[in-house]
Design an enzyme around this catalytic site. Structure first.
Site, PDB file in Angstrom:
ATOM      1  N   HIS A   3      49.989 -22.727  50.866  1.00 43.39           N
ATOM      2  CA  HIS A   3      51.172 -22.198  51.553  1.00 43.39           C
ATOM      3  C   HIS A   3      51.998 -23.368  52.089  1.00 43.39           C
ATOM      4  O   HIS A   3      51.474 -24.224  52.792  1.00 43.39           O
ATOM      5  CB  HIS A   3      50.765 -21.306  52.736  1.00 43.39           C
ATOM      6  CG  HIS A   3      50.359 -19.926  52.304  1.00 43.39           C
ATOM      7  ND1 HIS A   3      50.247 -18.883  53.196  1.00 43.39           N
ATOM      8  CD2 HIS A   3      50.059 -19.413  51.091  1.00 43.39           C
ATOM      9  CE1 HIS A   3      49.880 -17.786  52.532  1.00 43.39           C
ATOM     10  NE2 HIS A   3      49.747 -18.086  51.265  1.00 43.39           N
ATOM     11  N   TYR A  43      53.355 -14.749  62.232  1.00 45.98           N
ATOM     12  CA  TYR A  43      52.908 -14.760  63.630  1.00 45.98           C
ATOM     13  C   TYR A  43      54.004 -14.085  64.451  1.00 45.98           C
ATOM     14  O   TYR A  43      55.144 -14.567  64.455  1.00 45.98           O
ATOM     15  CB  TYR A  43      52.734 -16.191  64.135  1.00 45.98           C
ATOM     16  CG  TYR A  43      51.570 -16.956  63.514  1.00 45.98           C
ATOM     17  CD1 TYR A  43      50.313 -16.969  64.129  1.00 45.98           C
ATOM     18  CD2 TYR A  43      51.723 -17.683  62.329  1.00 45.98           C
ATOM     19  CE1 TYR A  43      49.252 -17.682  63.578  1.00 45.98           C
ATOM     20  CE2 TYR A  43      50.660 -18.398  61.773  1.00 45.98           C
ATOM     21  CZ  TYR A  43      49.433 -18.393  62.407  1.00 45.98           C
ATOM     22  OH  TYR A  43      48.381 -19.107  61.871  1.00 45.98           O
ATOM     23  N   PRO A  47      41.907 -18.723  68.179  1.00 45.45           N
ATOM     24  CA  PRO A  47      42.133 -18.754  66.728  1.00 45.45           C
ATOM     25  C   PRO A  47      43.584 -18.977  66.303  1.00 45.45           C
ATOM     26  O   PRO A  47      43.832 -19.261  65.137  1.00 45.45           O
ATOM     27  CB  PRO A  47      41.648 -17.376  66.269  1.00 45.45           C
ATOM     28  CG  PRO A  47      41.729 -16.505  67.475  1.00 45.45           C
ATOM     29  CD  PRO A  47      41.468 -17.392  68.650  1.00 45.45           C
ATOM     30  N   LYS A  62      42.427 -23.590  63.950  1.00 44.97           N
ATOM     31  CA  LYS A  62      41.944 -24.977  64.017  1.00 44.97           C
ATOM     32  C   LYS A  62      40.419 -25.110  64.022  1.00 44.97           C
ATOM     33  O   LYS A  62      39.884 -26.196  63.789  1.00 44.97           O
ATOM     34  CB  LYS A  62      42.496 -25.674  65.275  1.00 44.97           C
ATOM     35  CG  LYS A  62      43.979 -25.934  65.209  1.00 44.97           C
ATOM     36  CD  LYS A  62      44.316 -26.954  64.136  1.00 44.97           C
ATOM     37  CE  LYS A  62      45.774 -26.978  63.789  1.00 44.97           C
ATOM     38  NZ  LYS A  62      46.036 -27.266  62.382  1.00 44.97           N
ATOM     39  N   TYR A  85      50.273 -27.962  62.644  1.00 44.76           N
ATOM     40  CA  TYR A  85      49.709 -26.851  61.868  1.00 44.76           C
ATOM     41  C   TYR A  85      49.040 -27.366  60.591  1.00 44.76           C
ATOM     42  O   TYR A  85      47.934 -26.935  60.242  1.00 44.76           O
ATOM     43  CB  TYR A  85      50.810 -25.829  61.531  1.00 44.76           C
ATOM     44  CG  TYR A  85      50.263 -24.495  61.093  1.00 44.76           C
ATOM     45  CD1 TYR A  85      50.164 -23.428  61.988  1.00 44.76           C
ATOM     46  CD2 TYR A  85      49.816 -24.293  59.787  1.00 44.76           C
ATOM     47  CE1 TYR A  85      49.650 -22.206  61.596  1.00 44.76           C
ATOM     48  CE2 TYR A  85      49.301 -23.074  59.387  1.00 44.76           C
ATOM     49  CZ  TYR A  85      49.216 -22.030  60.295  1.00 44.76           C
ATOM     50  OH  TYR A  85      48.696 -20.824  59.907  1.00 44.76           O
TER      51      TYR A  85
HETATM   52  C1  PHB Z   1      42.925 -15.529  59.390  1.00 40.01           C
HETATM   53  O1  PHB Z   1      43.400 -15.298  58.276  1.00 40.01           O
HETATM   54  O2  PHB Z   1      41.826 -15.075  59.734  1.00 40.01           O
HETATM   55  C2  PHB Z   1      43.706 -16.371  60.326  1.00 40.01           C
HETATM   56  C3  PHB Z   1      44.825 -17.033  59.873  1.00 40.01           C
HETATM   57  C4  PHB Z   1      45.577 -17.804  60.729  1.00 40.01           C
HETATM   58  C5  PHB Z   1      45.211 -17.909  62.053  1.00 40.01           C
HETATM   59  C6  PHB Z   1      44.071 -17.269  62.521  1.00 40.01           C
HETATM   60  C7  PHB Z   1      43.323 -16.491  61.655  1.00 40.01           C
HETATM   61  O3  PHB Z   1      45.975 -18.642  62.884  1.00 40.01           O
END
Ligand code: PHB
Ligand code: APR
Length: 387
Positions: A72, A199, A291, A295, A382
């Site tokens: 991505h 997000y 989460p 990270k 990120y």
């Molecule tokens: C996930 O796909 O589980 C996931 C992806 C991005 C995040 C946290 C969890 O920031």
């Protein structure tokens, strides 16, 4: 038995460390409390930093990831029913890889098996002895007591493990923040909401639209951590998720039965130092991040990388890496802790926010949308800071 490095914990940190050391001719054993099926049934985050991807490739672990993972080049951020894209690749020249932690762990087990690596499952009562002198580890398996003598012990046994607790209280300093909410997560065999992650900051709370592949989606919503799971029927979950995502995304959302549903607490935690005499802490044994930004696994990989480099240099006659491990690992850990805390704080609604706090977050997201400088700061964190 005797090995050079006794590794406690067969999660990603312990397995990767064992794999890298094995390739350098250093003998290890991995002692894991659970069965392999149990370890592989845990669903965790799924975004790998570029440095994690390169580390896995360098050590011969990248084939399936490169076939089945999804690179991505950016992510979407949404607030007040509008979304915009932060283009990591354009801003930093780097991408991330969407590939589940479960898959990484499964590839690591396959690599340990192929190399004939010693991994003991259902090792009970694992105990560390004399880490300040002549270290050894004892455990029980099938009712029999076993002893492993070693030069070094790697505590890769996660947040609830025993390794960190072995370090005397007057040596170990811990710092912790517990966030006043959890993440309710759902996995479903549905088409992901978009081609990249979304997000979303919303007055009702945070939402994240993530994925594992074209037919497997992973979604999260901010929820009270003590909510009973049965309150969250699939229908209630999808309704709430739709309310929090931008309406064009919500309208097109494919829903279906959940195949996994759970609520996880959010916490920032760091223990220092990450070495005490002949014991090292690696991964979640030393630190936990919320989460948001994914990270956790990436830090486990960078710790394992640093420690393997230090141990390889040690057996080559140079102890500088051993002496520097804790400071080197912690410098990266603190920066990822800061990023996860910032991204969590920005995207979630806290009980104490009030109108002012909510407006400040919306203004910051608005600023992020309009400022290449702000987006670059987010993007470089990120995709992962350099090792
Ligand atoms: C996930 O796909 O589980 C996931 C992806 C991005 C995040 C946290 C969890 O920031
Ligand atoms: N004895 C043996 N094994 C133990 C013990 C013990 N006393 N306590 C815990 N373990 C095992 C656990 O069963 C688990 O398999 O240690 C392993 C630790 O694995 P993880 O918790 O996955 O930690 P780590 O390998 O550091 O990986 C960090 O996992 O939790 C996620 O978000 C986190 O992605 C990050 C990654």
């Amino acid at each position: 038995m005797r090995v050079q490095v006794c590794i406690i914990g067969g999660g990603p940190s312990g397995l990767l460390l064992s794999h890298i050391l094995h390739r350098a001719g250093i003998e290890t054993i991995v002692l894991e409390r659970q069965t392999r099926d149990y370890v592989l049934s845990r669903i965790r985050a799924g975004v790998l930093e570029q440095g994690t991807v390169e580390t896995l490739r360098e050590h011969g672990l990248g084939d399936r990831m490169d076939r089945e993972g999804f690179p991505h080049g950016g992510t979407y951020v949404a607030a007040r029913n509008r979304g915009f894209r932060v283009g990591f690749e354009a801003l930093t020249g780097k991408r991330v890889m969407v590939y589940g932690q479960t898959e990484v762990t499964s590839d690591l087990y396959a690599a340990r098996d192929a190399a004939g690596g010693a991994v003991v499952h259902e090792a009970e009562h694992v105990a560390i002895h004399d880490a300040g002198g002549t270290p050894h580890v004892t455990y029980r398996k099938d009712g029999a007591e076993h002893r492993v003598d070693c030069d070094w012990i790697a505590g890769c046994d996660g947040f609830h493990g025993i390794s960190r607790k072995t370090i005397p209280k007057d040596v170990l300093r811990t710092v912790e923040r517990v966030y006043p909410f959890g993440w309710l997560g759902v996995l479903s065999r549905t088409k992901p909401a978009d081609d990249e992650l979304i997000y979303a900051n919303h007055a009702r709370g945070f939402a994240l639209a993530s994925m594992r592949n074209e037919r497997l989606s992973r979604y999260y919503i901010q929820a009270p951590v003590d909510d009973p799971l049965d309150k969250w029927t699939d229908e209630a979950f999808w309704d709430e998720l739709r309310r929090r995502l931008p309406s064009d995304v919500a309208e097109a959302l494919e829903t279906g039965p959940s195949i996994e549903k759970s609520i996880a607490p959010l916490r920032s935690f760091v223990a220092e130092p990450m070495r005490w005499n002949r014991l090292f802490l690696v991964g979640d044994a030393a630190h936990i991040v919320p989460p948001t930004g994914a990270k956790g696994l990436n830090l486990a990989v960078s710790d394992a990388r640093y420690l393997s480099e230090a141990l390889i240099a040690h057996y080559g006659g140079d102890d500088a890496g051993i002496d520097g491990y804790s400071d080197r690992a912690l410098a990266r850990v603190w920066k990822a802790t800061r990023f996860s805390w910032w991204f969590t704080t920005l995207m979630h609604r806290f009980p104490e926010d009030g109108t002012f706090g909510a407006r400040m977050k919306e203004a910051e997201i608005d600023y992020l949308e309009g400022s290449e400088a702000a987006q670059t700061v987010m993007a470089e964190n990120y995709v992962g800071l350099p090792f």
